[in-house]
Write a protein that holds these residues in place. Sequence first.
Motif, PDB file in Angstrom:
ATOM      1  N   MET A   1       0.835  -1.198   0.000  1.00 45.31           N
ATOM      2  CA  MET A   1       0.000   0.000   0.000  1.00 45.31           C
ATOM      3  C   MET A   1       0.866   1.243   0.000  1.00 45.31           C
ATOM      4  O   MET A   1       2.018   1.224   0.454  1.00 45.31           O
ATOM      5  CB  MET A   1      -0.925   0.004   1.209  1.00 45.31           C
ATOM      6  N   LYS A   2       0.272   2.344  -0.454  1.00 45.31           N
ATOM      7  CA  LYS A   2       1.004   3.601  -0.579  1.00 45.31           C
ATOM      8  C   LYS A   2       0.153   4.744  -0.034  1.00 45.31           C
ATOM      9  O   LYS A   2      -1.074   4.715  -0.146  1.00 45.31           O
ATOM     10  CB  LYS A   2       1.330   3.878  -2.046  1.00 45.31           C
ATOM     11  N   MET A   3       0.824   5.736   0.544  1.00 46.10           N
ATOM     12  CA  MET A   3       0.131   6.934   1.000  1.00 46.10           C
ATOM     13  C   MET A   3       1.010   8.145   0.747  1.00 46.10           C
ATOM     14  O   MET A   3       2.219   8.114   0.979  1.00 46.10           O
ATOM     15  CB  MET A   3      -0.199   6.850   2.491  1.00 46.10           C
ATOM     16  N   CYS A   4       0.387   9.219   0.291  1.00 44.08           N
ATOM     17  CA  CYS A   4       1.097  10.476   0.085  1.00 44.08           C
ATOM     18  C   CYS A   4       0.157  11.623   0.437  1.00 44.08           C
ATOM     19  O   CYS A   4      -0.970  11.682  -0.060  1.00 44.08           O
ATOM     20  CB  CYS A   4       1.555  10.600  -1.365  1.00 44.08           C
ATOM     21  N   SER A   5       0.619  12.516   1.283  1.00 42.32           N
ATOM     22  CA  SER A   5      -0.147  13.713   1.593  1.00 42.32           C
ATOM     23  C   SER A   5       0.107  14.745   0.503  1.00 42.32           C
ATOM     24  O   SER A   5       1.229  15.231   0.328  1.00 42.32           O
ATOM     25  CB  SER A   5       0.277  14.269   2.958  1.00 42.32           C
ATOM     26  N   ILE A   6      -0.930  15.072  -0.261  1.00 37.35           N
ATOM     27  CA  ILE A   6      -0.811  16.070  -1.330  1.00 37.35           C
ATOM     28  C   ILE A   6      -0.820  17.477  -0.746  1.00 37.35           C
ATOM     29  O   ILE A   6      -0.085  18.364  -1.198  1.00 37.35           O
ATOM     30  CB  ILE A   6      -1.966  15.911  -2.342  1.00 37.35           C
ATOM     31  N   ALA A   7      -1.656  17.710   0.255  1.00 39.32           N
ATOM     32  CA  ALA A   7      -1.720  18.994   0.957  1.00 39.32           C
ATOM     33  C   ALA A   7      -2.269  18.733   2.348  1.00 39.32           C
ATOM     34  O   ALA A   7      -3.112  17.861   2.533  1.00 39.32           O
ATOM     35  CB  ALA A   7      -2.619  19.981   0.206  1.00 39.32           C
ATOM     36  N   SER A   8      -1.777  19.497   3.313  1.00 39.88           N
ATOM     37  CA  SER A   8      -2.209  19.262   4.694  1.00 39.88           C
ATOM     38  C   SER A   8      -2.147  20.549   5.484  1.00 39.88           C
ATOM     39  O   SER A   8      -1.143  21.259   5.456  1.00 39.88           O
ATOM     40  CB  SER A   8      -1.315  18.202   5.358  1.00 39.88           C
ATOM     41  N   GLY A   9      -3.226  20.857   6.189  1.00 32.90           N
ATOM     42  CA  GLY A   9      -3.219  22.050   7.019  1.00 32.90           C
ATOM     43  C   GLY A   9      -4.581  22.703   7.042  1.00 32.90           C
ATOM     44  O   GLY A   9      -5.513  22.292   6.341  1.00 32.90           O
ATOM     45  N   SER A  10      -4.694  23.751   7.823  1.00 31.03           N
ATOM     46  CA  SER A  10      -5.980  24.429   7.964  1.00 31.03           C
ATOM     47  C   SER A  10      -6.412  25.126   6.677  1.00 31.03           C
ATOM     48  O   SER A  10      -7.570  25.523   6.542  1.00 31.03           O
ATOM     49  CB  SER A  10      -5.902  25.445   9.108  1.00 31.03           C
ATOM     50  N   SER A  11      -5.499  25.257   5.698  1.00 27.07           N
ATOM     51  CA  SER A  11      -5.855  25.902   4.433  1.00 27.07           C
ATOM     52  C   SER A  11      -6.220  24.915   3.336  1.00 27.07           C
ATOM     53  O   SER A  11      -6.627  25.331   2.246  1.00 27.07           O
ATOM     54  CB  SER A  11      -4.690  26.780   3.959  1.00 27.07           C
ATOM     55  N   GLY A  12      -6.090  23.617   3.586  1.00 25.32           N
ATOM     56  CA  GLY A  12      -6.480  22.647   2.569  1.00 25.32           C
ATOM     57  C   GLY A  12      -5.851  21.290   2.792  1.00 25.32           C
ATOM     58  O   GLY A  12      -4.687  21.191   3.176  1.00 25.32           O
ATOM     59  N   ASN A  13      -6.647  20.222   2.523  1.00 17.83           N
ATOM     60  CA  ASN A  13      -6.198  18.866   2.805  1.00 17.83           C
ATOM     61  C   ASN A  13      -6.561  17.919   1.668  1.00 17.83           C
ATOM     62  O   ASN A  13      -7.672  17.975   1.126  1.00 17.83           O
ATOM     63  CB  ASN A  13      -6.856  18.359   4.092  1.00 17.83           C
ATOM     64  N   CYS A  14      -5.624  17.055   1.316  1.00 17.34           N
ATOM     65  CA  CYS A  14      -5.849  16.034   0.311  1.00 17.34           C
ATOM     66  C   CYS A  14      -4.808  14.940   0.495  1.00 17.34           C
ATOM     67  O   CYS A  14      -3.614  15.228   0.593  1.00 17.34           O
ATOM     68  CB  CYS A  14      -5.751  16.624  -1.092  1.00 17.34           C
ATOM     69  N   ILE A  15      -5.266  13.693   0.577  1.00 12.64           N
ATOM     70  CA  ILE A  15      -4.375  12.565   0.801  1.00 12.64           C
ATOM     71  C   ILE A  15      -4.600  11.525  -0.280  1.00 12.64           C
ATOM     72  O   ILE A  15      -5.755  11.215  -0.618  1.00 12.64           O
ATOM     73  CB  ILE A  15      -4.621  11.919   2.189  1.00 12.64           C
ATOM     74  N   TYR A  16      -3.531  10.988  -0.810  1.00 10.89           N
ATOM     75  CA  TYR A  16      -3.596   9.881  -1.764  1.00 10.89           C
ATOM     76  C   TYR A  16      -3.357   8.568  -1.031  1.00 10.89           C
ATOM     77  O   TYR A  16      -2.427   8.447  -0.223  1.00 10.89           O
ATOM     78  CB  TYR A  16      -2.553  10.051  -2.868  1.00 10.89           C
ATOM     79  N   ILE A  17      -4.209   7.572  -1.306  1.00 11.85           N
ATOM     80  CA  ILE A  17      -4.050   6.222  -0.792  1.00 11.85           C
ATOM     81  C   ILE A  17      -4.125   5.276  -1.980  1.00 11.85           C
ATOM     82  O   ILE A  17      -5.058   5.367  -2.789  1.00 11.85           O
ATOM     83  CB  ILE A  17      -5.173   5.838   0.202  1.00 11.85           C
ATOM     84  N   GLY A  18      -3.168   4.335  -2.095  1.00  4.80           N
ATOM     85  CA  GLY A  18      -3.193   3.457  -3.243  1.00  4.80           C
ATOM     86  C   GLY A  18      -2.660   2.065  -2.972  1.00  4.80           C
ATOM     87  O   GLY A  18      -1.983   1.818  -1.967  1.00  4.80           O
ATOM     88  N   SER A  19      -2.993   1.179  -3.893  1.00  5.03           N
ATOM     89  CA  SER A  19      -2.442  -0.169  -3.926  1.00  5.03           C
ATOM     90  C   SER A  19      -1.912  -0.387  -5.336  1.00  5.03           C
ATOM     91  O   SER A  19      -1.836   0.546  -6.133  1.00  5.03           O
ATOM     92  CB  SER A  19      -3.526  -1.198  -3.588  1.00  5.03           C
ATOM     93  N   ASN A  20      -1.581  -1.639  -5.660  1.00  2.20           N
ATOM     94  CA  ASN A  20      -1.117  -1.918  -7.018  1.00  2.20           C
ATOM     95  C   ASN A  20      -2.234  -1.771  -8.046  1.00  2.20           C
ATOM     96  O   ASN A  20      -1.971  -1.617  -9.242  1.00  2.20           O
ATOM     97  CB  ASN A  20      -0.523  -3.322  -7.095  1.00  2.20           C
ATOM     98  N   GLU A  21      -3.490  -1.823  -7.589  1.00  2.00           N
ATOM     99  CA  GLU A  21      -4.612  -1.805  -8.520  1.00  2.00           C
ATOM    100  C   GLU A  21      -5.567  -0.625  -8.342  1.00  2.00           C
ATOM    101  O   GLU A  21      -6.335  -0.312  -9.255  1.00  2.00           O
ATOM    102  CB  GLU A  21      -5.425  -3.102  -8.370  1.00  2.00           C
ATOM    103  N   THR A  22      -5.555   0.013  -7.183  1.00  2.91           N
ATOM    104  CA  THR A  22      -6.577   1.000  -6.842  1.00  2.91           C
ATOM    105  C   THR A  22      -5.936   2.297  -6.378  1.00  2.91           C
ATOM    106  O   THR A  22      -4.949   2.276  -5.626  1.00  2.91           O
ATOM    107  CB  THR A  22      -7.495   0.441  -5.733  1.00  2.91           C
ATOM    108  N   ASN A  23      -6.499   3.430  -6.797  1.00  7.78           N
ATOM    109  CA  ASN A  23      -5.991   4.747  -6.428  1.00  7.78           C
ATOM    110  C   ASN A  23      -7.136   5.614  -5.917  1.00  7.78           C
ATOM    111  O   ASN A  23      -8.119   5.830  -6.633  1.00  7.78           O
ATOM    112  CB  ASN A  23      -5.321   5.421  -7.625  1.00  7.78           C
ATOM    113  N   LEU A  24      -6.987   6.099  -4.681  1.00  7.57           N
ATOM    114  CA  LEU A  24      -8.042   6.868  -4.037  1.00  7.57           C
ATOM    115  C   LEU A  24      -7.510   8.196  -3.518  1.00  7.57           C
ATOM    116  O   LEU A  24      -6.329   8.323  -3.201  1.00  7.57           O
ATOM    117  CB  LEU A  24      -8.620   6.077  -2.852  1.00  7.57           C
ATOM    118  N   LEU A  25      -8.419   9.158  -3.417  1.00 10.13           N
ATOM    119  CA  LEU A  25      -8.146  10.396  -2.701  1.00 10.13           C
ATOM    120  C   LEU A  25      -9.027  10.436  -1.467  1.00 10.13           C
ATOM    121  O   LEU A  25     -10.191  10.024  -1.510  1.00 10.13           O
ATOM    122  CB  LEU A  25      -8.433  11.623  -3.554  1.00 10.13           C
ATOM    123  N   VAL A  26      -8.478  10.945  -0.383  1.00  7.47           N
ATOM    124  CA  VAL A  26      -9.285  11.293   0.781  1.00  7.47           C
ATOM    125  C   VAL A  26      -9.293  12.811   0.858  1.00  7.47           C
ATOM    126  O   VAL A  26      -8.242  13.433   1.045  1.00  7.47           O
ATOM    127  CB  VAL A  26      -8.728  10.699   2.082  1.00  7.47           C
TER     128      VAL A  26
END
Length: 264
Positions: A1-26
């Motif tokens: 599994m993979k995780m990457c914080s695209i943006a984080s903080g009180s001004s904006g948040n977006c997290i990537y979560i992925g596997s070998n087959e699936t790609n999600l944003l939180v």
Amino acid sequence: MKMCSIASGSSGNCIYIGSNETNLLVDAGVSGKRIESGLLSAGVDPNSLDGILITHEHSDHIQGIGVLARRYKLPIYGTVETINAMLRLSSVGRIEESQLRFVKPDEALCIGDILVEPFSISHDASNPVCYTFTNGGHKIGMATDLGTYDSYTISKLCGAEVLYLEANHDVNMLMVGSYPYHLKQRILGERGHLSNETSAKLICELLHDDLQHVLLAHMSKENNYAELAFETVRYEVEQSVATSSKMPVITVANRDIPSEMVII
């Protein structure tokens, strides 16, 4: 599994979560352009996304969601209350009903090959949730925008090898800062945000030998700074590790640029 914080903080948040087959944003709390750029810099094609999960409807979590959902025809997952609150905001724009997917706390669902479990959090929003993600025996847990935690929260996050946890503010900085009294009380309340100290206590409750990485997130620009959050949490965790588990890697999610991809 993979995780990457695209943006984080009180001004904006977006997290990537992925596997070998699936790609999600939180969440998608910054512009669509920034999210696309962040994904590409992390080696993820935005066209490969399989959906966006929403934690709650505050603007720092949904600012770019309409653009992304329309551009890539993405399903949007959230509680009924969260999605209805989101759709009432003119800034989101039109989203097709066929793109909406309703989730319920404590009812797991599969998106591709990732098992997603929403769980309730204490925040001043419409039935907000955070999520855990499991694939191939590996688990990632995230919890931001919660004013307090309890045994329920711990039960949901326990066993995660990667934790993405809120360390929003330093209490002293908040109390002597320029925020009006009512806003300070909101942040400090049980439906507000976790302080550095409370985040450290939660991490100590979740320590186990397979916990590899803790990413401190959703940091206030006015009432915290990265070095203070890191040192506060590191000290408390080191004290607990001395008598129990191995020391995980602790890093701070960047506000304006993607953080390093965490892979388990």
